[in-house]
Design an enzyme around this catalytic site. Structure first.
Site, PDB file in Angstrom:
ATOM      1  N   GLY A 161      20.769  68.567 -75.865  1.00  0.00           N
ATOM      2  CA  GLY A 161      20.686  67.399 -76.990  1.00  0.00           C
ATOM      3  C   GLY A 161      19.649  67.669 -77.904  1.00  0.00           C
TER       4      GLY A 161
ATOM      5  NE  ARG B  70      24.423  67.714 -73.808  1.00  0.00           N
ATOM      6  CZ  ARG B  70      23.253  67.352 -73.625  1.00  0.00           C
ATOM      7  NH1 ARG B  70      22.438  68.023 -72.833  1.00  0.00           N
ATOM      8  NH2 ARG B  70      22.869  66.167 -74.371  1.00  0.00           N
TER       9      ARG B  70
ATOM     10  CG  ASP C  22      17.262  68.825 -67.194  1.00  0.00           C
ATOM     11  OD1 ASP C  22      17.784  68.925 -68.271  1.00  0.00           O
ATOM     12  OD2 ASP C  22      17.442  67.796 -66.285  1.00  0.00           O
TER      13      ASP C  22
ATOM     14  CB  THR D 135      13.949  66.060 -72.895  1.00  0.00           C
ATOM     15  OG1 THR D 135      14.558  64.875 -72.576  1.00  0.00           O
ATOM     16  CG2 THR D 135      12.974  66.111 -72.010  1.00  0.00           C
ATOM     17  CB  ILE D 136      14.251  61.779 -76.838  1.00  0.00           C
ATOM     18  CG1 ILE D 136      15.772  61.596 -76.091  1.00  0.00           C
ATOM     19  CG2 ILE D 136      14.562  62.520 -78.038  1.00  0.00           C
ATOM     20  CD1 ILE D 136      16.230  60.691 -76.980  1.00  0.00           C
ATOM     21  CG  ASP D 137      16.065  61.578 -71.911  1.00  0.00           C
ATOM     22  OD1 ASP D 137      16.241  60.754 -72.752  1.00  0.00           O
ATOM     23  OD2 ASP D 137      17.109  61.917 -70.994  1.00  0.00           O
TER      24      ASP D 137
ATOM     25  CG  ASP E   1      13.904  64.162 -68.000  1.00  0.00           C
ATOM     26  OD1 ASP E   1      13.842  64.934 -68.809  1.00  0.00           O
ATOM     27  OD2 ASP E   1      15.253  63.596 -67.751  1.00  0.00           O
TER      28      ASP E   1
ATOM     29  NE  ARG F 276      23.883  35.439 -80.484  1.00  0.00           N
ATOM     30  CZ  ARG F 276      24.458  35.278 -81.614  1.00  0.00           C
ATOM     31  NH1 ARG F 276      23.746  36.240 -82.517  1.00  0.00           N
ATOM     32  NH2 ARG F 276      25.474  34.809 -82.297  1.00  0.00           N
TER      33      ARG F 276
ATOM     34  N   GLY G 134      17.971  57.843 -71.393  1.00  0.00           N
ATOM     35  CA  GLY G 134      17.156  58.084 -70.027  1.00  0.00           C
ATOM     36  C   GLY G 134      18.294  58.126 -68.902  1.00  0.00           C
ATOM     37  NE  ARG G 135      22.272  63.243 -68.503  1.00  0.00           N
ATOM     38  CZ  ARG G 135      23.799  62.712 -68.454  1.00  0.00           C
ATOM     39  NH1 ARG G 135      24.156  62.331 -67.364  1.00  0.00           N
ATOM     40  NH2 ARG G 135      24.093  62.641 -69.418  1.00  0.00           N
TER      41      ARG G 135
ATOM     42  CD  GLU H 280      21.528  57.838 -71.426  1.00  0.00           C
ATOM     43  OE1 GLU H 280      22.649  57.531 -72.113  1.00  0.00           O
ATOM     44  OE2 GLU H 280      20.810  58.839 -71.128  1.00  0.00           O
TER      45      GLU H 280
ATOM     46  CD  GLN I  97      17.717  55.632 -77.881  1.00  0.00           C
ATOM     47  OE1 GLN I  97      16.730  55.186 -76.698  1.00  0.00           O
ATOM     48  NE2 GLN I  97      18.661  55.683 -77.561  1.00  0.00           N
ATOM     49  NE  ARG I  98      20.180  63.937 -78.902  1.00  0.00           N
ATOM     50  CZ  ARG I  98      21.128  64.066 -78.122  1.00  0.00           C
ATOM     51  NH1 ARG I  98      21.356  63.603 -76.801  1.00  0.00           N
ATOM     52  NH2 ARG I  98      22.280  64.702 -78.696  1.00  0.00           N
TER      53      ARG I  98
HETATM   54  O1  F6P Z   1      19.261  64.629 -72.222  1.00  0.00           O
HETATM   55  C1  F6P Z   1      18.753  63.944 -73.066  1.00  0.00           C
HETATM   56  C2  F6P Z   1      19.673  62.878 -73.460  1.00  0.00           C
HETATM   57  O2  F6P Z   1      19.255  62.163 -74.418  1.00  0.00           O
HETATM   58  C3  F6P Z   1      20.171  61.899 -72.384  1.00  0.00           C
HETATM   59  O3  F6P Z   1      19.230  60.815 -72.239  1.00  0.00           O
HETATM   60  C4  F6P Z   1      21.455  61.585 -72.832  1.00  0.00           C
HETATM   61  O4  F6P Z   1      22.371  61.136 -71.653  1.00  0.00           O
HETATM   62  C5  F6P Z   1      22.149  62.611 -73.251  1.00  0.00           C
HETATM   63  O5  F6P Z   1      20.862  63.448 -73.961  1.00  0.00           O
HETATM   64  C6  F6P Z   1      23.127  62.445 -74.263  1.00  0.00           C
HETATM   65  O6  F6P Z   1      23.562  63.503 -75.015  1.00  0.00           O
HETATM   66  P1  F6P Z   1      24.805  63.767 -75.766  1.00  0.00           P
HETATM   67  O7  F6P Z   1      25.525  62.681 -75.879  1.00  0.00           O
HETATM   68  O8  F6P Z   1      24.432  64.597 -77.032  1.00  0.00           O
HETATM   69  O9  F6P Z   1      25.539  64.716 -74.670  1.00  0.00           O
END
Ligand code: F6P
Length: 344
Positions: free
Chosen positions: A10, A72, A104, A126-128, A130, A163, A171-172, A223, A276-277
């Site tokens: 990503g 990917r 990763d 990675t934005i995550d 992790d 509301r 965040g996988r 997520e 977010q990206r």
């Molecule tokens: O790996 C980073 C991430 O931002 C995850 O949090 C998310 O699940 C994934 O990328 C989504 O990436 P794409 O929709 O581009 O495959």
């Protein structure tokens, strides 16, 4: 030396700042040449490349995304001998070393290549946030800023309409973005993959809050968060990527209807997704990405193969790729405990 640079997985704000730094020091200080491999590992497999020069990498520091494109692609997919393919491609193109910039998955390919003797230095992104071995990855700070800006905006509309706002962030495996953005945005509940949640508890806490006079609530959910009954919420398409990860997204929609059903309060969902990206990196991420790029070309120059550049405290270090990728870096429990004080 002739060095191949690629961005995989990503995209992430700060990738261009790394590319710029690698090229600038490479050309200006070491006299090495840089070749951009387009669309991640696909660039080397398909010989899709572009020369990287000082000119072609000018004015990209502030640009989001990646000028090289990304994908990917997995050279080891379906049992292929990725190392032999990459090595043959490097010989054909005339590359002496590779700098893959990735998360990763991309770096796990780098690690296998390094184990097979391919000269590789990795840069974590990675934005995550992790990836173990580094305290922070660039892109994370930008994503947190985007998410907390969104939460600020949701506060005012939530308050006007009484509301419950459910905000889904990326965040996988890890809840870093959810926890940081939730703390910064004053969330009333934060759901992260590390702590399976009980929907009754969440709704009970929202109800108590409203009984005490609050008229609205903000729930931030990563997520990859899962209910404690073990069920997982993934997209119904069942799509998986080249590394076997299911496509996530949509848990907030399920949560919204559960909250409405159990509390009777009006609720709305916002899925921030790829916003977010996107866009320009924060100043913090530009600096971190630049430091990583400089450290990566230094590591290549020194022949520190199989290493990954990393932030340790305030210093940039080199860590073995194998060590950095052994397991994901999950959310620091202390951060979650800080957030929890403000729940309900
Ligand atoms: O790996 C980073 C991430 O931002 C995850 O949090 C998310 O699940 C994934 O990328 C989504 O990436 P794409 O929709 O581009 O495959």
């Amino acid at each position: 030396m002739r060095i191949g640079v690629l961005t995989g997985g990503g995209d992430c704000p700060g990738l261009n700042a790394v590319i710029r730094a690698v090229v600038r020091k490479s050309v200006k200080v070491y006299g090495h040449e840089c070749v951009g491999l387009r669309y991640g590992w696909a660039g080397i497999l398909n010989d899709n490349r572009v020369e990287l020069t000082r000119e072609s990498t000018a004015n990209i520091l502030t640009r989001g995304g990646t000028i090289l494109g990304t994908s990917r692609t997995n050279p080891y997919r379906d049992g292929a001998d990725g190392s032999a393919t990459v090595r043959a491609a490097m010989d054909r193109i005339g590359l002496d070393a590779l700098i893959p910039i990735g998360g990763d998955d991309t770096l796990s390919v780098a690690n296998r290549l390094a184990a097979d003797g391919v000269p590789v230095v990795g840069v974590p992104k990675t934005i995550d946030n992790d990836i173990a071995g580094t305290d922070f990855t660039f892109g994370f700070h930008t994503a947190v800023q985007i998410a907390s800006d969104a939460i600020d905006r949701l506060h005012t509309t939530a308050e006007s309409h009484n509301r419950v706002m459910v905000v889904e962030v990326m965040g996988r495996h890890a809840g870093w973005i959810a926890a940081y953005a939730g703390i910064a945005g004053g969330a009333d509940a934060i759901l992260v993959p590390e702590r399976p949640f009980d929907i009754d508890e969440i709704c009970g806490s929202i109800r108590r809050r409203h009984d005490a006079g609050r008229t609205y609530s903000i729930v931030v959910v990563a997520e990859g968060a899962t209910p404690s009954d073990g069920s997982a919420v993934v997209t119904p398409t069942g799509q998986v990527d080249a590394f076997g990860h299911p496509r996530l997204g949509g848990i907030a929609v399920a949560l919204e209807s559960e909250i409405v059903e159990r509390t009777g309060y009006d609720a709305r969902v916002t899925i921030l997704g790829h916003v977010q990206r996107g866009g320009t990196p924060t100043a913090y991420d530009r600096v971190l990405a630049t430091r990583f790029g400089i450290a990566a070309i230094d590591a290549v120059h020194d022949g520190a193969w199989g290493s990954m550049v990393a932030l340790r405290g305030t210093e940039i270090a080199r860590v073995p790729l194998a060590e950095a990728l052994a397991e994901p870096k999950l959310l620091d429990p202390g951060i979650y405990e800080t957030a929890e004080v403000f729940f309900g």
